[in-house]
Design a protein around this motif. Sequence first.
Motif: not given
Length: 292
Positions: A15-24
Amino acid sequence: MALLERRASIDVVPTGTLGAEIRGVDLARVTPAQIDAIKDAWYRHDVLIFRGQRLSDDQLLAFSRHFGTLDPPPNQGAGRKSPPGYPEVYVVSNVRDAQGEPIGALGDGEAAWHTDMSYAPAPPDASMLYALEIPSEGGDTCFCSMKAALNALPPALLERIRQLDIKHDGTYDSGGNLRKGLAASDNPRTSVGTPHPIAIAHPVSGERALYLGRRRNAYIMGLELDESERLLDELWSAVESVVYRHRWAVGDLVLWDNRTTMHRRDAFDPNARRIMHRTQIKGSGAPQRAAF
Ligand code: SIN
């Protein structure tokens, strides 16, 4: 957002801060290889965001069980709220049924920064929240990195807290409501709760994190009350070092590590409807003190 990596056909986008998006990934049909990739990403990013999901409660439970045994919902001001036949699903909602009874917990107010159930001897390892109905504005959920909070502390403060424990109050929920069946208390020394180390190590990654739980009625064991309050205020000033704000859409599922993050929620319009289904993963043990 830059793509970090692709594995088992999923993309991990921080995300650029904390965390991530999971796609697919379709969480209703997740493969063992995808679960491995999701767990790897989770240990690195602490908060994972999955958008556009369509999950029944059975599918939400099946996905949740990949992370461990499920915990029953917490005792909140409104009691333990689950959909009929799904005692492991916790409803977070401001909606009331035909009798005027809340169908879920936490209403429409602000929920203060907290770690889920840190007042328990073995608090949940993880929680996930799935959006079924959301208001057009408000009700965002924010997550803060407690690894970043610990790293932001000056060395002398770290040295001071490394052997200290906080008693985590269990009297009030994060909306400030008295938990069902408990006696009101604003005495941090005597209110019900469990002490845990202030600086903990994640049992899998070994990374260190500050473990503060909730501010209300927190007490640093062994200190005079005014000294405990001063030290807690100093520690809490590092909490918002790194924050991710999630603006919900229907079908979003957010999974967070309950040992290395805290979360809070914005208030929203009482006339709007917000329905979220949450699960939580039983704690694998008491939080362990970090070594320095
Ligand atoms: C919670 O604290 O688990 C609820 C957060 C939210 O309603 O967004």
